[in-house]
Write a protein that holds these residues in place. Structure first.
Motif, PDB file in Angstrom:
ATOM      1  N   GLY A   1      34.961  19.333  27.102  1.00 53.74           N
ATOM      2  CA  GLY A   1      33.805  19.180  27.981  1.00 53.74           C
ATOM      3  C   GLY A   1      34.174  18.930  29.425  1.00 53.74           C
ATOM      4  N   ILE A   2      35.281  19.566  29.846  1.00 57.11           N
ATOM      5  CA  ILE A   2      35.813  19.377  31.198  1.00 57.11           C
ATOM      6  C   ILE A   2      35.628  20.666  32.004  1.00 57.11           C
ATOM      7  N   PRO A   3      35.114  20.600  33.232  1.00 61.79           N
ATOM      8  CA  PRO A   3      34.979  21.805  34.041  1.00 61.79           C
ATOM      9  C   PRO A   3      36.332  22.442  34.354  1.00 61.79           C
ATOM     10  N   TYR A   4      36.352  23.765  34.298  1.00 62.61           N
ATOM     11  CA  TYR A   4      37.554  24.529  34.633  1.00 62.61           C
ATOM     12  C   TYR A   4      37.259  25.366  35.869  1.00 62.61           C
ATOM     13  N   LEU A   5      38.019  25.144  36.947  1.00 63.01           N
ATOM     14  CA  LEU A   5      37.831  25.845  38.214  1.00 63.01           C
ATOM     15  C   LEU A   5      39.040  26.743  38.465  1.00 63.01           C
ATOM     16  N   PRO A   6      38.986  27.993  38.026  1.00 59.17           N
ATOM     17  CA  PRO A   6      40.124  28.900  38.216  1.00 59.17           C
ATOM     18  C   PRO A   6      40.073  29.589  39.573  1.00 59.17           C
ATOM     19  N   GLY A   7      41.261  29.887  40.093  1.00 60.88           N
ATOM     20  CA  GLY A   7      41.331  30.639  41.335  1.00 60.88           C
ATOM     21  C   GLY A   7      41.064  32.109  41.089  1.00 60.88           C
ATOM     22  N   CYS A   8      40.149  32.681  41.859  1.00 62.23           N
ATOM     23  CA  CYS A   8      39.794  34.098  41.720  1.00 62.23           C
ATOM     24  C   CYS A   8      39.666  34.722  43.104  1.00 62.23           C
ATOM     25  N   MET A   9      39.950  36.036  43.163  1.00 57.74           N
ATOM     26  CA  MET A   9      39.843  36.748  44.435  1.00 57.74           C
ATOM     27  C   MET A   9      38.925  37.958  44.359  1.00 57.74           C
ATOM     28  N   THR A  10      38.617  38.414  43.147  1.00 60.90           N
ATOM     29  CA  THR A  10      37.813  39.630  42.995  1.00 60.90           C
ATOM     30  C   THR A  10      36.577  39.364  42.146  1.00 60.90           C
ATOM     31  N   ILE A  11      35.608  40.251  42.264  1.00 60.18           N
ATOM     32  CA  ILE A  11      34.391  40.159  41.454  1.00 60.18           C
ATOM     33  C   ILE A  11      34.746  40.224  39.972  1.00 60.18           C
ATOM     34  N   ARG A  12      35.668  41.114  39.633  1.00 56.45           N
ATOM     35  CA  ARG A  12      36.080  41.257  38.235  1.00 56.45           C
ATOM     36  C   ARG A  12      36.618  39.928  37.684  1.00 56.45           C
ATOM     37  N   GLU A  13      37.487  39.277  38.444  1.00 52.99           N
ATOM     38  CA  GLU A  13      38.048  37.996  38.003  1.00 52.99           C
ATOM     39  C   GLU A  13      36.962  36.939  37.873  1.00 52.99           C
ATOM     40  N   MET A  14      36.035  36.917  38.810  1.00 50.94           N
ATOM     41  CA  MET A  14      34.956  35.923  38.793  1.00 50.94           C
ATOM     42  C   MET A  14      34.050  36.098  37.584  1.00 50.94           C
ATOM     43  N   VAL A  15      33.683  37.337  37.295  1.00 57.21           N
ATOM     44  CA  VAL A  15      32.822  37.603  36.138  1.00 57.21           C
ATOM     45  C   VAL A  15      33.526  37.195  34.851  1.00 57.21           C
ATOM     46  N   LYS A  16      34.806  37.500  34.758  1.00 54.71           N
ATOM     47  CA  LYS A  16      35.569  37.123  33.562  1.00 54.71           C
ATOM     48  C   LYS A  16      35.601  35.605  33.413  1.00 54.71           C
ATOM     49  N   ALA A  17      35.827  34.890  34.517  1.00 56.92           N
ATOM     50  CA  ALA A  17      35.860  33.429  34.467  1.00 56.92           C
ATOM     51  C   ALA A  17      34.509  32.866  34.045  1.00 56.92           C
ATOM     52  N   LEU A  18      33.432  33.463  34.544  1.00 61.85           N
ATOM     53  CA  LEU A  18      32.087  33.032  34.148  1.00 61.85           C
ATOM     54  C   LEU A  18      31.883  33.222  32.647  1.00 61.85           C
ATOM     55  N   GLU A  19      32.331  34.342  32.129  1.00 57.50           N
ATOM     56  CA  GLU A  19      32.166  34.633  30.703  1.00 57.50           C
ATOM     57  C   GLU A  19      32.925  33.633  29.822  1.00 57.50           C
ATOM     58  N   TRP A  20      33.958  33.023  30.382  1.00 60.62           N
ATOM     59  CA  TRP A  20      34.744  32.032  29.640  1.00 60.62           C
ATOM     60  C   TRP A  20      34.295  30.607  29.945  1.00 60.62           C
ATOM     61  N   GLY A  21      33.175  30.466  30.646  1.00 58.08           N
ATOM     62  CA  GLY A  21      32.580  29.149  30.805  1.00 58.08           C
ATOM     63  C   GLY A  21      32.862  28.402  32.087  1.00 58.08           C
ATOM     64  N   SER A  22      33.442  29.060  33.083  1.00 52.32           N
ATOM     65  CA  SER A  22      33.705  28.384  34.360  1.00 52.32           C
ATOM     66  C   SER A  22      32.418  28.299  35.176  1.00 52.32           C
ATOM     67  N   ASP A  23      32.087  27.090  35.611  1.00 56.23           N
ATOM     68  CA  ASP A  23      30.846  26.878  36.364  1.00 56.23           C
ATOM     69  C   ASP A  23      31.053  26.953  37.870  1.00 56.23           C
ATOM     70  N   ILE A  24      32.265  26.680  38.318  1.00 54.02           N
ATOM     71  CA  ILE A  24      32.612  26.793  39.732  1.00 54.02           C
ATOM     72  C   ILE A  24      33.891  27.616  39.829  1.00 54.02           C
ATOM     73  N   ILE A  25      33.898  28.575  40.741  1.00 55.52           N
ATOM     74  CA  ILE A  25      35.062  29.432  40.952  1.00 55.52           C
ATOM     75  C   ILE A  25      35.775  28.997  42.226  1.00 55.52           C
ATOM     76  N   LYS A  26      37.083  28.810  42.135  1.00 52.20           N
ATOM     77  CA  LYS A  26      37.863  28.504  43.333  1.00 52.20           C
ATOM     78  C   LYS A  26      38.254  29.818  44.006  1.00 52.20           C
ATOM     79  N   LEU A  27      37.782  30.037  45.231  1.00 55.42           N
ATOM     80  CA  LEU A  27      38.213  31.206  45.996  1.00 55.42           C
ATOM     81  C   LEU A  27      39.555  30.855  46.619  1.00 55.42           C
ATOM     82  N   PHE A  28      40.607  31.517  46.113  1.00 48.73           N
ATOM     83  CA  PHE A  28      41.955  31.140  46.543  1.00 48.73           C
ATOM     84  C   PHE A  28      42.862  32.352  46.617  1.00 48.73           C
ATOM     85  N   PRO A  29      43.622  32.466  47.713  1.00 49.11           N
ATOM     86  CA  PRO A  29      43.578  31.621  48.915  1.00 49.11           C
ATOM     87  C   PRO A  29      42.445  32.037  49.838  1.00 49.11           C
ATOM     88  N   ALA A  30      41.656  31.075  50.269  1.00 49.06           N
ATOM     89  CA  ALA A  30      40.470  31.373  51.070  1.00 49.06           C
ATOM     90  C   ALA A  30      40.812  31.950  52.429  1.00 49.06           C
TER      91      ALA A  30
END
Length: 206
Positions: free
Chosen positions: A104-133
């Motif tokens: 029950g812990i939030p997971y904030l993965p670093g993503c740079m593309t829409i594809r990566e962000m959508v995949k992270a969302l599908e795996w339950g990530s509620d906040i996406i880290k844009l990295f390197p910003a």
């Protein structure tokens, strides 16, 4: 602490101090300096030696502690058992996500593309880290929120006093800051890091 409560604290805080200490003692000092300056959410990176000592030393402080630079599920579990309330990676890892979901812990993965962000969302990530910003303009968030209006983004890497307000105004739910704190601490010690933390918090609410 429930997951939605942790997420609320993260987004309410606006500023997350990313602490990379050359030693456990330095990481503890930097974290306490950030807290004294008003930053209540801290990401303790696993690049710091003996990081478990840092979690232990800060256990009773009024700070929301997370773990950063988490590269694998074993490290994620170690961090959670040490007291981390959120897990941050420089990339998305399919093996880390289930561990965080299990506890029950939030997971904030670093993503740079829409594809990566959508995949992270599908795996339950509620906040996406844009990295390197610093590879993007703040307007990138609005571009993402066009097709994906529900994506919450926390830019990290290259955030400073000059651009923090622009990133927040552009839709960032929070920002990660780190290298500035280390530089301030190296140049002026504890009080310099406290003062810089105050400045970041002042900018975050203007």
């Amino acid at each position: 602490m429930l997951k939605h409560s942790i997420l609320s604290q993260l987004t309410d805080a606006k500023v997350v101090a990313v602490i990379r200490g050359a030693s456990p003692e330095e990481a503890i000092e930097l974290t306490k300096a950030a807290a004294k300056g008003g930053i209540r959410t801290v990401e303790l990176t696993y690049t710091t030696p003996s990081i478990h000592k840092v979690f232990g030393a800060l256990d009773h402080e009024d700070i929301l502690l997370g773990a950063g630079s988490v590269l694998d599920p074993e490290t994620a579990r170690h961090a959670i058992l040490a007291g981390a309330k959120f897990i941050v990676s420089p990339h998305f890892n399919e093996q880390i996500a289930p561990v965080c979901n299990r506890y029950g812990i939030p997971y904030l993965p670093g993503c740079m593309t829409i594809r990566e962000m959508v995949k992270a969302l599908e795996w339950g990530s509620d906040i996406i880290k844009l990295f390197p910003a610093n590879s993007f303009e703040p307007s990138f968030i609005k571009s993402v929120n066009g097709p994906l209006p529900h994506v919450r983004i926390m830019p990290t890497g290259g955030i400073n006093l000059d651009n923090i307000q622009t990133w927040l105004a552009s839709g960032a739910v929070a920002v990660g800051i780190g290298s500035d704190l280390n530089k301030a601490y190296a140049a002026g010690g504890f009080e310099a890091a406290v003062e810089l933390s105050r400045q970041y918090m002042q900018k975050s609410v203007q």
